[in-house]
Motif scaffolding. Structure first.
Motif, short mmCIF file in Angstrom:
data_model
loop_
_atom_site.label_atom_id
_atom_site.label_comp_id
_atom_site.label_asym_id
_atom_site.label_seq_id
_atom_site.Cartn_x
_atom_site.Cartn_y
_atom_site.Cartn_z
N VAL A 228 13.30 -68.09 -64.92
CA VAL A 228 14.68 -67.81 -65.35
C VAL A 228 14.90 -66.32 -65.20
CG1 VAL A 228 16.33 -67.91 -67.23
CG2 VAL A 228 14.67 -69.75 -66.93
N ARG A 229 15.86 -65.94 -64.36
CA ARG A 229 16.16 -64.54 -64.10
C ARG A 229 17.27 -64.08 -65.02
NH1 ARG A 229 17.94 -65.45 -58.48
NH2 ARG A 229 18.61 -63.29 -58.53
N HIS A 230 17.15 -62.87 -65.53
CA HIS A 230 18.16 -62.27 -66.39
C HIS A 230 19.00 -61.32 -65.54
CE1 HIS A 230 14.98 -63.52 -69.14
NE2 HIS A 230 15.93 -63.66 -70.03
N VAL B 291 20.50 -64.10 -74.25
CA VAL B 291 20.47 -65.55 -74.13
C VAL B 291 21.83 -66.10 -73.68
CG1 VAL B 291 18.58 -65.89 -75.75
CG2 VAL B 291 20.92 -65.80 -76.60
N ASN B 292 22.69 -65.21 -73.20
CA ASN B 292 24.00 -65.65 -72.70
C ASN B 292 23.76 -66.46 -71.42
OD1 ASN B 292 26.49 -65.89 -71.44
ND2 ASN B 292 27.18 -63.88 -72.13
N PRO B 293 24.12 -67.74 -71.41
CA PRO B 293 23.85 -68.59 -70.24
C PRO B 293 24.50 -68.07 -68.94
CG PRO B 293 24.78 -69.89 -72.04
CD PRO B 293 24.78 -68.46 -72.47
N ARG B 294 25.59 -67.31 -69.06
CA ARG B 294 26.23 -66.76 -67.86
C ARG B 294 25.40 -65.65 -67.23
NH1 ARG B 294 32.13 -65.55 -69.97
NH2 ARG B 294 30.82 -63.94 -70.83
N HIS B 295 24.47 -65.09 -67.98
CA HIS B 295 23.62 -64.00 -67.49
C HIS B 295 22.27 -64.51 -66.99
CE1 HIS B 295 25.77 -60.82 -70.19
NE2 HIS B 295 26.62 -61.50 -69.42
N LEU B 296 22.04 -65.82 -67.05
CA LEU B 296 20.76 -66.39 -66.66
C LEU B 296 20.93 -67.24 -65.41
CD1 LEU B 296 19.59 -67.61 -70.19
CD2 LEU B 296 19.11 -65.41 -69.09
N ASN C 124 18.25 -57.73 -69.49
CA ASN C 124 17.97 -57.59 -70.91
C ASN C 124 17.19 -58.84 -71.32
OD1 ASN C 124 17.92 -57.47 -73.68
ND2 ASN C 124 20.11 -57.12 -73.92
N ARG C 125 15.90 -58.70 -71.55
CA ARG C 125 15.04 -59.85 -71.84
C ARG C 125 15.47 -60.61 -73.10
NH1 ARG C 125 9.78 -59.96 -69.45
NH2 ARG C 125 9.58 -58.28 -67.94
N ARG C 126 16.14 -59.95 -74.01
CA ARG C 126 16.57 -60.61 -75.25
C ARG C 126 17.89 -61.36 -75.08
NH1 ARG C 126 15.87 -56.18 -79.82
NH2 ARG C 126 17.68 -55.43 -78.68
#
Length: 53
Positions: free
Chosen positions: A12-14, A22-27, A18-20
């Motif tokens: 799963v790429r961010h 969890v916004n699905p649009r950023h993954l 920002n590793r923390r």
């Protein structure tokens, strides 16, 4: 929508780097090579915040 890696070669790429986050649009799903290319591009160009909206 929740995104999962479907095999052991996927990660799963961010997109916001920002590793923390969890916004699905950023993954997004990719492989290690995609992730390394993201890191290289970020060091060269910074984060493209427009792509995250």
């Amino acid at each position: 929508m929740v995104k999962f890696a479907t095999n052991r070669h996927q990660v799963v790429r961010h997109l916001c780097h920002n590793r923390r986050c969890v916004n699905p649009r950023h993954l997004t799903i990719g492989d290690r090579r995609d992730n390394l290319n993201d890191d290289r591009d970020r060091r060269a160009n910074g984060v493209d915040w427009r792509a995250l909206n």
